[in-house]
Design a protein around this motif. Structure first.
Motif, short mmCIF file in Angstrom:
data_model
loop_
_atom_site.label_atom_id
_atom_site.label_comp_id
_atom_site.label_asym_id
_atom_site.label_seq_id
_atom_site.Cartn_x
_atom_site.Cartn_y
_atom_site.Cartn_z
N ASN A 3 6.75 -4.11 0.72
CA ASN A 3 5.98 -5.17 1.31
C ASN A 3 5.65 -4.73 2.72
N GLN A 4 4.36 -4.47 2.95
CA GLN A 4 3.95 -3.94 4.24
C GLN A 4 2.63 -4.58 4.63
N THR A 5 2.48 -4.86 5.90
CA THR A 5 1.22 -5.35 6.42
C THR A 5 0.56 -4.22 7.18
N GLN A 62 -11.99 -3.09 -5.05
CA GLN A 62 -11.14 -3.97 -4.24
C GLN A 62 -9.67 -3.90 -4.66
N ASN A 76 0.41 -1.43 -8.31
CA ASN A 76 0.65 -2.82 -7.94
C ASN A 76 1.53 -2.88 -6.69
N GLN A 78 3.00 -3.96 -3.07
CA GLN A 78 3.11 -5.23 -2.35
C GLN A 78 2.65 -5.00 -0.91
N ILE A 79 1.36 -4.84 -0.73
CA ILE A 79 0.76 -4.53 0.55
C ILE A 79 -0.23 -5.64 0.90
N VAL A 80 -0.15 -6.13 2.12
CA VAL A 80 -1.08 -7.15 2.61
C VAL A 80 -1.87 -6.51 3.75
N LEU A 81 -3.19 -6.50 3.63
CA LEU A 81 -4.04 -5.94 4.67
C LEU A 81 -4.40 -7.03 5.67
N ARG A 82 -4.25 -6.73 6.94
CA ARG A 82 -4.65 -7.67 7.98
C ARG A 82 -6.17 -7.80 8.00
N GLN A 84 -8.01 -9.77 6.21
CA GLN A 84 -8.64 -10.12 4.94
C GLN A 84 -8.17 -11.45 4.46
#
Length: 84
Positions: A3-5, A62, A76, A78-82, A84
């Motif tokens: 999990n990384q931003t 995407q 799959n 667990q990455i969240v892009l700032r 967006q």
């Protein structure tokens, strides 16, 4: 799973690293995996230094994916892009 931003547009220093700078961080295994995936339309977004080695974040359209330091593909992550 990780999990990384991450910020795609710019890093925290104010300027986005170039493709070549990201490429230079990647392991040989990551480069080989990414080279094969380019034929399927994947592009390299960025590479992050992680405790277990560099993590290459790639995308096809995407859909995000990641390549671990040993060249394994995670479709799959667990990455969240700032931004967006």
């Amino acid at each position: 799973m990780m999990n990384q931003t991450a910020l795609v547009e710019q890093d925290r220093r104010g300027s986005a690293p170039t493709f070549q700078q990201h490429w230079n961080i990647m392991t040989a295994e990551q480069k080989m995996s990414f080279y094969r995936l380019q034929a399927w339309g994947y592009r390299l977004l960025f590479v992050r230094s992680m405790p277990r080695g560099p993590l290459a974040v790639i995308a096809q359209d995407q859909e995000l994916a990641a390549i671990t330091a040993d060249g394994e593909l995670d479709t799959n992550p667990q990455i969240v892009l700032r931004g967006q």
